[in-house]
Enzyme design. Structure first.
Site, PDB file in Angstrom:
ATOM      1  N   ARG A 276      -9.612   0.752   8.736  1.00 42.04           N
ATOM      2  CA  ARG A 276      -9.233  -0.696   9.234  1.00 42.04           C
ATOM      3  C   ARG A 276     -10.056  -1.700  10.198  1.00 42.04           C
ATOM      4  O   ARG A 276     -10.106  -2.627  10.221  1.00 42.04           O
ATOM      5  CB  ARG A 276      -8.002  -0.587   9.969  1.00 42.04           C
ATOM      6  CG  ARG A 276      -6.665  -0.739   9.316  1.00 42.04           C
ATOM      7  CD  ARG A 276      -5.581  -0.645  10.175  1.00 42.04           C
ATOM      8  NE  ARG A 276      -4.240  -1.330  10.434  1.00 42.04           N
ATOM      9  CZ  ARG A 276      -3.231  -0.648   9.382  1.00 42.04           C
ATOM     10  NH1 ARG A 276      -3.160   0.561   9.002  1.00 42.04           N
ATOM     11  NH2 ARG A 276      -2.149  -1.313   9.315  1.00 42.04           N
TER      12      ARG A 276
ATOM     13  N   LYS B 233       0.735  -1.065   0.023  1.00 47.91           N
ATOM     14  CA  LYS B 233      -0.050   0.003  -0.125  1.00 47.91           C
ATOM     15  C   LYS B 233       0.718   1.299  -0.017  1.00 47.91           C
ATOM     16  O   LYS B 233       0.662   2.182  -0.904  1.00 47.91           O
ATOM     17  CB  LYS B 233      -0.949   0.066   1.372  1.00 47.91           C
ATOM     18  CG  LYS B 233      -2.063  -1.175   1.324  1.00 47.91           C
ATOM     19  CD  LYS B 233      -2.681  -1.046   2.539  1.00 47.91           C
ATOM     20  CE  LYS B 233      -1.945  -0.916   4.083  1.00 47.91           C
ATOM     21  NZ  LYS B 233      -1.156  -2.550   4.207  1.00 47.91           N
TER      22      LYS B 233
ATOM     23  N   ARG C 130      -0.363  -8.800  13.675  1.00 48.87           N
ATOM     24  CA  ARG C 130      -1.011  -7.632  12.796  1.00 48.87           C
ATOM     25  C   ARG C 130      -1.696  -8.255  11.557  1.00 48.87           C
ATOM     26  O   ARG C 130      -2.736  -7.886  11.195  1.00 48.87           O
ATOM     27  CB  ARG C 130       0.062  -7.054  12.035  1.00 48.87           C
ATOM     28  CG  ARG C 130       0.825  -6.020  13.027  1.00 48.87           C
ATOM     29  CD  ARG C 130       2.325  -5.647  12.754  1.00 48.87           C
ATOM     30  NE  ARG C 130       2.332  -4.949  11.307  1.00 48.87           N
ATOM     31  CZ  ARG C 130       3.411  -4.709  10.856  1.00 48.87           C
ATOM     32  NH1 ARG C 130       4.558  -5.140  11.332  1.00 48.87           N
ATOM     33  NH2 ARG C 130       3.434  -3.859   9.749  1.00 48.87           N
TER      34      ARG C 130
ATOM     35  N   ARG D  36      11.415  -0.240  11.124  1.00 48.77           N
ATOM     36  CA  ARG D  36      10.322  -0.100  12.052  1.00 48.77           C
ATOM     37  C   ARG D  36      10.287  -1.196  13.153  1.00 48.77           C
ATOM     38  O   ARG D  36      10.629  -2.436  12.921  1.00 48.77           O
ATOM     39  CB  ARG D  36       8.925  -0.064  11.428  1.00 48.77           C
ATOM     40  CG  ARG D  36       8.551   0.981  10.616  1.00 48.77           C
ATOM     41  CD  ARG D  36       7.266   0.923   9.636  1.00 48.77           C
ATOM     42  NE  ARG D  36       6.349   0.074  10.262  1.00 48.77           N
ATOM     43  CZ  ARG D  36       5.073  -0.075   9.832  1.00 48.77           C
ATOM     44  NH1 ARG D  36       4.917   0.172   8.585  1.00 48.77           N
ATOM     45  NH2 ARG D  36       4.124  -0.661  10.369  1.00 48.77           N
TER      46      ARG D  36
END
Ligand code: ADP
Ligand code: ADP
Ligand code: ZN
Length: 214
Positions: free
Chosen positions: A88, A13, A172, A161
């Site tokens: 989300r 994305k 996730r 990250r």
């Protein structure tokens, strides 16, 4: 033109949103980037979000909805935006509709980036970005042209990250399956959902998105 890019972590994305921003002048609105900036600044939202993000869970709908409403209200979004990482949850999708309705805006396309879950861990653990300009790279799939030097800005420092590790990826992905995937039928029913092959090479994914937009 206002778009949503939808897909699990690592689907591509951010990579595609950045390309659309550079090539079409649309504004990339990445809620993950906004949250990471809040964490870095030490704001109240950042303090609340940090532990949740490190655990790979979703930050509360209230915080996210307020954050995106504030951002979409800024004048640069008038030229069109790409939502990357929002909505989300179903509550976020409904709040977005209400928000756009109040502002007289609409969604033109919701683009699902279809990927094989098995590929995502490798994509995520190999991900890094330029510390100076934020350009995205990958250890195997998207290396800078000259090793150690950012193609875009010439920067030599890169960051990874904290949540891009194999353990957090599992949580996730579970959050994606349980909380985010259920919004696909919502957009399908509205007739705005299109799907592209997120497993293709980066330029081919971009071509497929271009075909949806034209
Ligand atoms: P997301 O924003 O959906 O989490 P990213 O755009 O950050 O995903 O992509 C995750 C990682 O995979 C990055 O390191 C990126 O360079 C790489 N990547 C993105 N798209 C592709 C692709 N189509 N094929 C291979 N690697 C990709
Ligand atoms: P990725 O595309 O790799 O999943 P993001 O950068 O979009 O990662 O998001 C990183 C983290 O920020 C998420 O795991 C979650 O904790 C939080 N986050 C980002 N966007 C949202 C959102 N819309 N709702 C809830 N939490 C979010
Ligand atoms: Zn750079």
């Amino acid at each position: 033109m206002n778009l949503i890019l939808l897909g699990p972590p690592g689907a591509g994305k951010g990579t595609q949103a950045r390309k659309l921003q550079d090539e079409r002048g649309l504004i990339q609105l990445s809620t993950g980037d906004m949250l990471r900036a809040a964490v870095k600044s030490g704001s109240e939202i950042g303090r609340k979000a940090k532990a949740v993000m490190d655990a790979g869970k979703l930050v509360s709908d209230d915080i996210m909805i307020a954050m995106i409403e504030e951002r979409i209200s800024q004048p640069d979004c008038d030229k069109g935006f790409i939502l990357d990482g929002f909505p989300r949850t179903e509550a976020q999708a409904q709040a977005l509709d209400a928000m756009l309705g109040r502002k007289g805006l609409k969604l033109d396309h919701v683009i699902e980036m279809a990927v094989d879950e098995k590929a995502l861990t490798e994509r995520i653990v190999g991900r890094y970005t330029c510390a100076k300009c934020g350009a995205g790279y990958h250890d195997s799939f998207q290396k800078p042209k000259v090793a150690g030097i950012c193609d875009v800005c010439g920067g030599k420092e890169f960051t990874r990250r904290a949540d891009d590790n194999a353990e957090t990826v599992r949580t996730r992905l579970e959050a994606y399956r349980k909380q985010t995937q259920p919004i696909l039928p919502y957009y399908r029913a509205k007739g705005v959902l299109k799907s592209v092959d997120g497993m293709a090479e980066i330029d081919e994914v971009a071509r497929q998105i271009g075909a949806v937009l034209s």
